[in-house]
Motif scaffolding. Structure first.
Motif, mmCIF file in Angstrom:
data_model
loop_
_atom_site.group_PDB
_atom_site.id
_atom_site.type_symbol
_atom_site.label_atom_id
_atom_site.label_comp_id
_atom_site.label_asym_id
_atom_site.label_seq_id
_atom_site.Cartn_x
_atom_site.Cartn_y
_atom_site.Cartn_z
ATOM 1 N N GLN A 1 0.566 -0.845 0.056
ATOM 2 C CA GLN A 1 0.181 -0.183 0.026
ATOM 3 C C GLN A 1 0.570 0.986 0.385
ATOM 4 O O GLN A 1 0.564 2.186 -0.460
ATOM 5 C CB GLN A 1 -1.352 -0.296 0.786
ATOM 6 C CG GLN A 1 -2.117 1.326 0.835
ATOM 7 C CD GLN A 1 -3.275 0.959 2.574
ATOM 8 O OE1 GLN A 1 -2.739 -0.072 3.064
ATOM 9 N NE2 GLN A 1 -3.628 1.904 2.109
ATOM 10 N N ARG A 2 2.170 1.778 1.119
ATOM 11 C CA ARG A 2 2.896 2.228 0.410
ATOM 12 C C ARG A 2 3.500 2.550 -0.870
ATOM 13 O O ARG A 2 3.805 4.289 -0.892
ATOM 14 C CB ARG A 2 4.084 2.552 1.172
ATOM 15 C CG ARG A 2 3.996 2.068 3.367
ATOM 16 C CD ARG A 2 4.947 1.938 3.221
ATOM 17 N NE ARG A 2 4.702 1.578 5.438
ATOM 18 C CZ ARG A 2 5.641 1.260 6.185
ATOM 19 N NH1 ARG A 2 7.041 1.294 6.423
ATOM 20 N NH2 ARG A 2 5.149 0.928 7.464
ATOM 21 N N SER A 3 3.605 1.391 -1.593
ATOM 22 C CA SER A 3 4.272 1.715 -2.716
ATOM 23 C C SER A 3 3.362 1.612 -3.888
ATOM 24 O O SER A 3 3.875 2.495 -4.839
ATOM 25 C CB SER A 3 5.341 0.370 -2.971
ATOM 26 O OG SER A 3 4.319 -0.832 -3.500
ATOM 27 N N ASP A 4 2.299 1.307 -3.410
ATOM 28 C CA ASP A 4 0.485 1.680 -4.395
ATOM 29 C C ASP A 4 1.140 1.483 -6.250
ATOM 30 O O ASP A 4 0.812 2.714 -6.636
ATOM 31 C CB ASP A 4 0.442 3.684 -4.363
ATOM 32 C CG ASP A 4 -0.996 2.765 -4.363
ATOM 33 O OD1 ASP A 4 -2.138 2.229 -4.638
ATOM 34 O OD2 ASP A 4 -2.194 4.157 -4.862
ATOM 35 N N PRO A 5 1.385 -0.255 -6.175
ATOM 36 C CA PRO A 5 2.109 -0.187 -7.761
ATOM 37 C C PRO A 5 0.117 0.398 -8.658
ATOM 38 O O PRO A 5 -0.991 -0.180 -8.578
ATOM 39 C CB PRO A 5 2.115 -2.060 -7.538
ATOM 40 C CG PRO A 5 1.718 -2.102 -6.089
ATOM 41 C CD PRO A 5 1.876 -0.666 -5.407
ATOM 42 N N SER A 6 0.743 0.630 -9.699
ATOM 43 C CA SER A 6 -0.584 1.298 -10.786
ATOM 44 C C SER A 6 -0.867 0.062 -11.562
ATOM 45 O O SER A 6 0.124 -1.250 -11.634
ATOM 46 C CB SER A 6 0.031 2.633 -11.239
ATOM 47 O OG SER A 6 0.553 1.415 -12.395
ATOM 48 N N VAL A 7 -1.744 0.299 -12.841
ATOM 49 C CA VAL A 7 -2.893 -1.061 -13.545
ATOM 50 C C VAL A 7 -1.418 -1.398 -13.987
ATOM 51 O O VAL A 7 -0.984 -2.464 -14.384
ATOM 52 C CB VAL A 7 -4.276 -0.666 -14.031
ATOM 53 C CG1 VAL A 7 -3.878 -1.658 -15.124
ATOM 54 C CG2 VAL A 7 -4.615 -0.782 -12.939
ATOM 55 N N HIS A 8 -0.732 -0.085 -14.528
ATOM 56 C CA HIS A 8 0.268 -0.138 -15.801
ATOM 57 C C HIS A 8 1.708 -1.103 -15.383
ATOM 58 O O HIS A 8 1.990 -1.790 -15.773
ATOM 59 C CB HIS A 8 1.030 1.465 -15.551
ATOM 60 C CG HIS A 8 2.362 1.088 -16.753
ATOM 61 N ND1 HIS A 8 2.217 0.514 -18.305
ATOM 62 C CD2 HIS A 8 3.773 1.067 -16.821
ATOM 63 C CE1 HIS A 8 2.731 1.067 -18.955
ATOM 64 N NE2 HIS A 8 4.285 0.925 -17.374
ATOM 65 N N GLN A 9 2.006 -0.853 -13.720
ATOM 66 C CA GLN A 9 2.970 -1.571 -12.682
ATOM 67 C C GLN A 9 2.894 -3.183 -12.670
ATOM 68 O O GLN A 9 3.777 -3.994 -12.463
ATOM 69 C CB GLN A 9 3.430 -0.690 -11.691
ATOM 70 C CG GLN A 9 4.081 0.644 -11.856
ATOM 71 C CD GLN A 9 4.278 1.278 -10.651
ATOM 72 O OE1 GLN A 9 3.142 1.415 -9.848
ATOM 73 N NE2 GLN A 9 5.484 1.787 -10.519
ATOM 74 N N LEU A 10 1.485 -3.208 -12.365
ATOM 75 C CA LEU A 10 0.948 -4.260 -12.687
ATOM 76 C C LEU A 10 0.655 -5.685 -13.860
ATOM 77 O O LEU A 10 1.200 -6.334 -13.418
ATOM 78 C CB LEU A 10 0.192 -4.981 -11.720
ATOM 79 C CG LEU A 10 -0.433 -4.195 -10.051
ATOM 80 C CD1 LEU A 10 -1.213 -4.689 -9.491
ATOM 81 C CD2 LEU A 10 0.635 -5.252 -9.073
#
Length: 292
Positions: free
Chosen positions: A173-182
């Motif tokens: 949650q701290r890094s909060d990956p986006s849809v693009h990163q996933l």
């Protein structure tokens, strides 16, 4: 009349052994006494102002209370078995004052000494059937001790798995990956591993329902506070372009739905959607559900 009293004592012992079996060894682990005690203490703790400090004691205190009730029930049950036949069916060591005591007191004393496997020998059964029954109590006492140790050794690994998942979700949650990163191989691997951990926690709530009543500590180690972010990650995975990431996103969503079903059926009884169940789960543990 003597045999009716002894049978009543045997019934009391069987009640305790049945609850012990259903709590620790039955596949569904629906122990009536443990669930009743833990639920009562949990609800009582919710009424205290210093809730987080008090609720942290509920799980350990409830386990001690349940084991104590098992022990007392077994001791009293076997004492009732001995009581009608005291003192005639027992032999006493020369010079012992035990025979001058009330029969019920001698029966409780003998039961306590036997279940603790002390074997003092100042009171010993003389009749044949009692000489067979008395060693069985010692075996039950040993089984109770073994069951208590195994219960403790089983419950804390389950708590560790739950807290590891919560801390991992808090770090994500701290890094909060986006849809693009996933949307890549790493994202698929991440979502798959989270689904596996959620499934393990779901099994833990099924096998070790007592773990629900243990306090998780701070928000970052509380699954009740962080489980909502797993829902957000599953939704992001489902929105990805890569088929493998979308698949693992749906797998994680399914694992979360199964977890919500178990929480609702066993503890919360909301009848709502998975998010409503997770919100109720967070509120029941004094937390606020976070999704992003």
């Amino acid at each position: 009349m003597k045999w009716l009293v002894s049978l009543a004592g045997a019934g009391l012992v069987m009640v305790a052994l049945r609850d012990l079996f259903h709590t620790l060894w039955h596949p569904t682990r629906h122990g009536g006494l443990s669930r009743l005690v833990m639920t009562a203490l949990w609800r009582l703790a919710r009424h205290f102002r210093a809730r987080r400090r008090v609720v942290g004691l509920v799980g350990p205190l409830a386990m001690v209370t349940v084991v104590g009730i098992w022990a007392i029930t077994i001791i009293v049950g076997w004492a009732i078995i001995y009581w009608p036949h005291m003192p005639g069916a027992f032999s006493f060591t020369p010079g012992s004052q035990a025979a001058q005591q009330p029969p019920l007191l001698d029966a409780v004393y003998l039961s306590l000494v036997t279940v603790a496997t002390l074997g003092l020998g100042d009171i010993a059964p003389a009749e044949g059937w009692l000489r067979l029954v008395s060693p069985l109590e010692a075996l039950v006492g040993f089984a109770l001790l073994t069951a208590t140790v195994s219960w403790v050794l089983e419950i804390y690994p389950a708590l560790t798995r739950r807290r590891v998942l919560a801390i991992r979700l808090a770090l994500l949650q701290r890094s909060d990956p986006s849809v693009h990163q996933l949307d890549g191989t790493v994202g698929a691997t991440l979502l798959e591993s989270l689904a596996t951990e959620v499934a393990r926690v779901r099994i833990d709530f099924t096998q070790y329902a007592e773990a629900y009543y243990f306090h998780d500590g701070e928000d970052h180690s509380s699954l009740a506070a962080t489980i909502g972010y797993a829902v957000a990650l599953a939704q992001r995975g489902q929105a990805a372009r890569r088929p493998d990431v979308r698949l693992t996103g749906y797998v994680l969503a399914g694992a979360l739905e199964d977890l919500a079903t178990i929480l609702d059926q066993r503890f919360l009884h909301t009848g709502g959607t998975p998010m409503e169940v997770f919100t109720a789960y967070a509120a029941d543990h004094g937390r606020s559900l976070t999704q992003s």
